[in-house]
Design a protein around this motif. Structure first.
Motif, PDB file in Angstrom:
ATOM      1  N   LYS A   1     -21.495  55.007  29.791  1.00 46.65           N
ATOM      2  CA  LYS A   1     -22.196  55.936  30.688  1.00 46.65           C
ATOM      3  C   LYS A   1     -23.248  55.187  31.514  1.00 46.65           C
ATOM      4  CE  LYS A   1     -24.764  60.215  30.823  1.00 46.65           C
ATOM      5  NZ  LYS A   1     -25.326  61.334  30.145  1.00 46.65           N
ATOM      6  N   LEU A   2     -23.974  54.279  30.873  1.00 44.82           N
ATOM      7  CA  LEU A   2     -24.978  53.470  31.563  1.00 44.82           C
ATOM      8  C   LEU A   2     -24.353  52.700  32.724  1.00 44.82           C
ATOM      9  CD1 LEU A   2     -27.945  52.310  31.473  1.00 44.82           C
ATOM     10  CD2 LEU A   2     -26.980  50.461  30.109  1.00 44.82           C
ATOM     11  N   CYS A   3     -23.227  52.046  32.476  1.00 43.42           N
ATOM     12  CA  CYS A   3     -22.559  51.267  33.523  1.00 43.42           C
ATOM     13  C   CYS A   3     -22.058  52.158  34.656  1.00 43.42           C
ATOM     14  CB  CYS A   3     -21.397  50.473  32.933  1.00 43.42           C
ATOM     15  SG  CYS A   3     -21.918  49.077  31.921  1.00 43.42           S
ATOM     16  N   ALA A   4     -21.560  53.327  34.318  1.00 46.55           N
ATOM     17  CA  ALA A   4     -21.028  54.232  35.342  1.00 46.55           C
ATOM     18  C   ALA A   4     -22.132  54.862  36.181  1.00 46.55           C
ATOM     19  CB  ALA A   4     -20.181  55.317  34.686  1.00 46.55           C
ATOM     20  N   GLU A   5     -23.283  55.150  35.559  1.00 45.05           N
ATOM     21  CA  GLU A   5     -24.329  55.879  36.271  1.00 45.05           C
ATOM     22  C   GLU A   5     -25.354  54.992  36.967  1.00 45.05           C
ATOM     23  OE1 GLU A   5     -26.063  58.847  33.750  1.00 45.05           O
ATOM     24  OE2 GLU A   5     -24.144  59.898  33.514  1.00 45.05           O
ATOM     25  N   ARG A   6     -25.497  53.738  36.548  1.00 45.23           N
ATOM     26  CA  ARG A   6     -26.469  52.850  37.181  1.00 45.23           C
ATOM     27  C   ARG A   6     -26.055  52.603  38.632  1.00 45.23           C
ATOM     28  NH1 ARG A   6     -26.818  48.643  39.815  1.00 45.23           N
ATOM     29  NH2 ARG A   6     -28.906  47.848  40.049  1.00 45.23           N
ATOM     30  N   TYR A   7     -27.023  52.681  39.537  1.00 49.52           N
ATOM     31  CA  TYR A   7     -26.741  52.433  40.949  1.00 49.52           C
ATOM     32  C   TYR A   7     -27.880  51.637  41.561  1.00 49.52           C
ATOM     33  CZ  TYR A   7     -29.958  56.292  42.038  1.00 49.52           C
ATOM     34  OH  TYR A   7     -31.056  57.093  42.152  1.00 49.52           O
ATOM     35  N   SER A   8     -27.640  51.101  42.744  1.00 49.53           N
ATOM     36  CA  SER A   8     -28.665  50.341  43.456  1.00 49.53           C
ATOM     37  C   SER A   8     -29.676  51.310  44.042  1.00 49.53           C
ATOM     38  CB  SER A   8     -28.032  49.498  44.568  1.00 49.53           C
ATOM     39  OG  SER A   8     -27.202  48.510  44.002  1.00 49.53           O
ATOM     40  N   LEU A   9     -30.873  51.294  43.473  1.00 45.70           N
ATOM     41  CA  LEU A   9     -31.928  52.212  43.905  1.00 45.70           C
ATOM     42  C   LEU A   9     -32.637  51.631  45.123  1.00 45.70           C
ATOM     43  CD1 LEU A   9     -33.582  54.782  43.372  1.00 45.70           C
ATOM     44  CD2 LEU A   9     -35.057  53.398  41.899  1.00 45.70           C
ATOM     45  N   ARG A  10     -32.718  52.427  46.166  1.00 47.64           N
ATOM     46  CA  ARG A  10     -33.351  51.970  47.400  1.00 47.64           C
ATOM     47  C   ARG A  10     -34.534  52.844  47.822  1.00 47.64           C
ATOM     48  NH1 ARG A  10     -27.819  50.974  47.877  1.00 47.64           N
ATOM     49  NH2 ARG A  10     -27.360  48.784  48.281  1.00 47.64           N
ATOM     50  N   LYS A  11     -34.906  53.794  46.954  1.00 47.41           N
ATOM     51  CA  LYS A  11     -36.035  54.682  47.257  1.00 47.41           C
ATOM     52  C   LYS A  11     -36.810  54.912  45.966  1.00 47.41           C
ATOM     53  CE  LYS A  11     -37.076  58.634  50.094  1.00 47.41           C
ATOM     54  NZ  LYS A  11     -36.554  59.752  50.869  1.00 47.41           N
ATOM     55  N   TYR A  12     -38.030  54.370  45.932  1.00 47.99           N
ATOM     56  CA  TYR A  12     -38.822  54.369  44.699  1.00 47.99           C
ATOM     57  C   TYR A  12     -39.962  55.379  44.765  1.00 47.99           C
ATOM     58  CZ  TYR A  12     -36.239  50.226  43.518  1.00 47.99           C
ATOM     59  OH  TYR A  12     -35.211  49.362  43.227  1.00 47.99           O
TER      60      TYR A  12
END
Length: 160
Positions: free
Chosen positions: A5-16
Motif C-alpha cells: 500500500k505504501l508503494c502504491a500510494e506514495r507520490y511526488s509531493l509538490r505542494k507542502y
C-alpha cells in the motif's frame, strides 16, 4: 502501513503545508538513509539537512523545482568511496520512511551541482544525486493525474 500500500500510494509531493517537520520524524527519515545498504558497506552517502530560512532559500536557488518545503534534504555521495547508486538507495529508503510517517517528498534530480557547491562549501568533495523536499502535504495537494496510469506489468517485465 503495509509495504504494498505504501508503494502504491506514495507520490511526488509538490505542494507542502506551512507546518514544520517534528525532529523525531526527521530523525527517523535520516536513520532510514543511514541504514541503507551500500557496496562493501562503504557508506558513501552524505545527507545535508536544510531547515533554516537561509539554507532553504539558497537550496532553492540551485533548482527550478521550488516547492517551498520546510525541509530539503540534499543526498550526496563521496566519489572517492563509491558510486551514486548507494546514495540513490539511501534516498529511496528515506522517501519511503517519510511516506510511512505521513510526510511527503519529491525526488528532484534537476539542479545545478555547481551552484550547490558554490552556496554550500560543506559539499566540498561530494556529488549530489538528489534534492528531497520534505514536509506535510498541503490540504490541496494531490498526486499528478498520471500517478496511477501504469503500463501492464507484462510490458515492463522481461522474463527469461
Amino acid at each position: 502501513m503495509d509495504f504494498e500500500k505504501l508503494c502504491a500510494e506514495r507520490y511526488s509531493l509538490r505542494k507542502y503545508a506551512d507546518r514544520p517537520v517534528e525532529a523525531e520524524k526527521l530523525e527517523k527519515v535520516l536513520e532510514a538513509g543511514h541504514n541503507a545498504p551500500t557496496a562493501h558497506n562503504l557508506q558513501p552517502q552524505r545527507i545535508l539537512v536544510m531547515q533554516s530560512r537561509e539554507a532553504l532559500e539558497k537550496a532553492e536557488e540551485c533548482t527550478a523545482c521550488k516547492f517551498h518545503a520546510p525541509v530539503i534534504l540534499v543526498v550526496a555521495y563521496d566519489p572517492a568511496k563509491a558510486w551514486n547508486r548507494d546514495a540513490t538507495i539511501a534516498a529511496t529508503q528515506m522517501m519511503l520512511q517519510a511516506a510511512d510517517l505521513g510526510l511527503g517528498t519529491c525526488y528532484v534530480g534537476m539542479f545545478s551541482q555547481e551552484k550547490l557547491h558554490e552556496l554550500f562549501p560543506e559539499m566540498k568533495g561530494l556529488v549530489a544525486t538528489a534534492m528531497l523536499p520534505l514536509g506535510y502535504p498541503a490540504e490541496t495537494a494531490h498526486p499528478s493525474r498520471l500517478h496511477t496510469d501504469r503500463m501492464p506489468l507484462d510490458e515492463m517485465v522481461i522474463r527469461l
